[in-house]
Scaffold this active site. Structure first.
Site, mmCIF file in Angstrom:
data_model
loop_
_atom_site.group_PDB
_atom_site.id
_atom_site.type_symbol
_atom_site.label_atom_id
_atom_site.label_comp_id
_atom_site.label_asym_id
_atom_site.label_seq_id
_atom_site.Cartn_x
_atom_site.Cartn_y
_atom_site.Cartn_z
ATOM 1 N N ARG A 158 81.108 75.502 2.687
ATOM 2 C CA ARG A 158 80.808 76.932 2.800
ATOM 3 C C ARG A 158 79.893 77.227 3.981
ATOM 4 O O ARG A 158 79.986 78.286 4.600
ATOM 5 C CB ARG A 158 80.184 77.423 1.493
ATOM 6 C CG ARG A 158 81.194 77.530 0.368
ATOM 7 C CD ARG A 158 80.576 77.595 -1.002
ATOM 8 N NE ARG A 158 81.618 77.568 -2.023
ATOM 9 C CZ ARG A 158 81.444 77.172 -3.278
ATOM 10 N NH1 ARG A 158 80.260 76.755 -3.674
ATOM 11 N NH2 ARG A 158 82.448 77.174 -4.135
ATOM 12 N N PHE A 186 89.110 81.453 0.179
ATOM 13 C CA PHE A 186 88.991 80.009 -0.034
ATOM 14 C C PHE A 186 87.561 79.492 0.033
ATOM 15 O O PHE A 186 86.654 80.218 0.370
ATOM 16 C CB PHE A 186 89.969 79.211 0.820
ATOM 17 C CG PHE A 186 89.786 79.144 2.306
ATOM 18 C CD1 PHE A 186 90.737 78.486 3.061
ATOM 19 C CD2 PHE A 186 88.719 79.725 2.972
ATOM 20 C CE1 PHE A 186 90.609 78.391 4.436
ATOM 21 C CE2 PHE A 186 88.581 79.636 4.331
ATOM 22 C CZ PHE A 186 89.530 78.974 5.061
ATOM 23 N N GLU A 187 87.388 78.234 -0.407
ATOM 24 C CA GLU A 187 86.083 77.639 -0.723
ATOM 25 C C GLU A 187 85.429 78.371 -1.902
ATOM 26 O O GLU A 187 84.208 78.370 -2.052
ATOM 27 C CB GLU A 187 85.146 77.679 0.501
ATOM 28 C CG GLU A 187 85.676 77.015 1.732
ATOM 29 C CD GLU A 187 85.488 75.507 1.735
ATOM 30 O OE1 GLU A 187 85.077 74.951 0.695
ATOM 31 O OE2 GLU A 187 85.770 74.886 2.771
ATOM 32 N N GLY A 188 86.253 78.994 -2.742
ATOM 33 C CA GLY A 188 85.762 79.798 -3.863
ATOM 34 C C GLY A 188 85.697 81.254 -3.452
ATOM 35 O O GLY A 188 85.096 81.593 -2.430
#
Length: 570
Positions: free
Chosen positions: A273, A393-395
């Site tokens: 992140r 993405f990456e949560g």
């Protein structure tokens, strides 16, 4: 096992409890001069190479990065930047790596994503948790290009909820191997990787727990790769499904402790992140430059549109958002470089703020450029398509906010638990004293340049109000706060603004002391512009913790869900 870090916490974990850690905040972090020189050389070399070899529009159209480009990137050392020198890599710090990722993104986001999937997450578990033998066996290959890495966590039924993965691992005691069965979804580099970090569940008594495996090889029996996904953006990056059917993994390819993979997954994403945030900063700078050049050269009504205040307002907002994003990312990255164990809140904040700021920046740029920006022969529409994935993405950013609030609430929540354990009467007395002390005292920032007292006062005041609100929320809701999504969002949004205020004040203070107030007038103006909206947003979010229209929102949403769409009286 990898060397353990210290058990200190970052800036924002302390802010949730009302604290301001002067040692972490001041001075604003700077990279080592020698590393700065190396990073500048790497970034400059890539810029020269990219101008001649990277055709983002062509890659996007063909949905592929040519193999020669990847080979060249390995040859240039771009794929081993974060690998220590003793294993054949560049040995960059987190800040140095973020600087290079920032430099890559304006040239082609798909290429930057491919590099990031390889380094930021694909091989990260080896760097963090690999044994010395595993590092010697895998890292040199990952630096030279013999191996390309991917990170396989997401599944059809498990996205940000890593605990819900269904891929199974069964251990064969006799053969000392594991068999993996299951499917992974949307794996970046999935079709080209020959070293995959795979997360799977195995049985421990009557419970399941996640273990991390290195699946390695050019032709892996039992591994089937789906066709590349036809994506809206970052189309040249390779994204596929992976299907595991009795894929055999030797015991020596287990990463870290068996059954401890959930924490590994989360920690890797913390690093990813941060580099994603740095990439967003690079994209914003590139977009801003294009928009300004257009505004200066496009004439309407007898003057360049850059003279129009509405255009200047957009450019100002884009500049300020880039300044804040950059300040956040490198303050957060410095926590890693200083050995801070828990920087997860800062990482989640950077991902959410920077990805949304990048989205707003390309949207503003397209408004400045006008109809031209909508045409395929210009880069803007591709930049917009590429930027959208950053919020997912990456949560997703909703998950970043949920994590920011719940992780932040944990520390003051533990304090309140301690009062409860003391017994009803004693706990009430202790808590009352604690609450009174907190209301009438506040943490102070020390040594701030006197010319910046306006900024200092607002940080101190709103950190105090924030911490008091956090305590009220915990007292009122206790564990039920886990189900209060609107509340979590407000706390997270206030925390995001506070981190931006802290990061920009730190950076401005250091610049004023190093360069003088006059030289830093531009940075002063950007910070004041940000503060003008930031502290008011904090006030608004905290006020709405108690006084809000949440029940009405829920009522409208539930009716729409029940009706499966828009239904109103006629």
């Amino acid at each position: 096992m990898a060397e353990k870090k210290n058990d200190s916490v970052g800036i924002m974990a302390q802010v949730f409890a009302g604290g301001l850690d002067n040692n972490l905040i001041f001075p604003y972090p700077k990279m080592d001069p020698d590393e700065t020189e190396v990073v500048d050389l790497i970034s400059g070399s890539f810029k020269d190479y990219a101008s001649k070899n990277i055709d983002a529009a062509k890659f996007d159209e063909e949905h592929e990065i040519p193999k020669k480009i990847l080979d060249d990137l390995f040859e240039m050392g771009m794929m081993g930047l974060s690998i220590p020198e003793e294993y054949g890599g560049g040995g960059l710090s987190m800040s140095g790596y973020c600087k290079v990722m920032e430099a890559l993104t304006p040239h082609d986001v798909s290429t930057a994503v491919t590099i990031g999937a390889h380094q930021s997450i694909g091989m990260k578990a080896i760097l963090l948790y690999g044994t010395e033998e595993q590092k010697k066996r895998f890292l040199p290959k990952l630096a030279t290009g013999e191996r390309i890495a991917a990170y396989a966590l997401t599944e059809p039924g498990a996205g940000s909820d890593a605990g819900s993965i269904a891929t199974r691992a069964e251990y064969d005691e006799e053969k000392k191997t594991f068999k993996l069965n299951g499917s992974k979804l949307w794996i970046t580099n999935g079709g080209i990787a020959n070293l995959i970090t795979v997360f799977a569940k195995e049985k421990f008594g009557d419970k399941d727990a996640i273990t991390v495996f290195i699946v390695e090889g050019d032709d892996i029996p039992g591994l089937t790769r789906g066709k590349p996904e036809n994506k809206m953006g970052i189309r040249a990056s390779n994204t596929t499904e992976l299907h595991f059917e009795n894929v055999e993994v030797p015991e020596e390819n287990v990463l870290g402790e068996r059954g401890k993979g959930f924490r590994v997954a989360l920690e890797i994403l913390d690093y990813g992140r941060l580099s994603l945030g740095a990439g967003c900063v690079g994209a914003m700078k590139g977009i801003l430059n294009l928009a300004i050049v257009h505004a200066k050269n496009r004439e309407q009504f007898g003057a360049p549109i850059s003279d129009l205040e509405m255009i200047q307002g957009k450019i100002s907002r884009m500049m300020v958002d880039t300044w804040v994003s950059e300040s956040m990312v490198y303050m957060a990255a410095s926590l890693v470089d200083r050995g801070i164990e828990d920087f997860s809140i800062e990482s989640a904040i950077c991902k959410a703020y920077c990805s949304e700021a990048a989205w707003d920046t390309i949207n503003s740029a397209m408004q400045i450029v006008g109809g031209v920006s909508y045409m395929r022969e210009y880069p803007y529409e591709r930049m917009m398509r590429d930027a959208r994935i950053n919020l997912i993405f990456e949560g997703t950013n909703e998950i970043q906010r949920l994590y920011t609030s719940l992780a932040g609430l944990k520390r003051p929540g533990d304090v309140l638990k301690g009062f409860k354990k003391a017994g009803a009467m004693a706990g009430m007395v202790d808590y009352s004293l604690y609450a009174v002390k907190k209301r009438f005292t506040k943490s102070h920032l020390e040594g701030v340049d006197p010319t910046l007292s306006w900024f200092q006062d607002r940080v101190e005041a709103w950190v105090k109000e924030f911490a008091l609100t956090v305590d009220r929320v915990l007292v009122k809701y206790g564990k039920k706060v886990i189900s209060k999504g609107f509340l979590q969002e407000r706390i997270a949004d206030a925390a995001i603004q506070l981190f931006g205020m802290i990061a920009t004040l730190s950076r401005l203070d250091t610049l004023v002391k190093d360069k003088g107030s006059e030289a830093a007038a531009h940075e002063f103006a950007m910070t004041k512009s940000f503060y003008g909206r930031a502290w008011r947003l904090v006030r608004q979010e905290l006020d709405m913790v108690e006084d809000n229209g949440d029940k009405t929102l829920v009522k409208v949403a539930r009716r729409a869900i029940e009706d499966e769409g828009y239904r109103v009286l006629k």
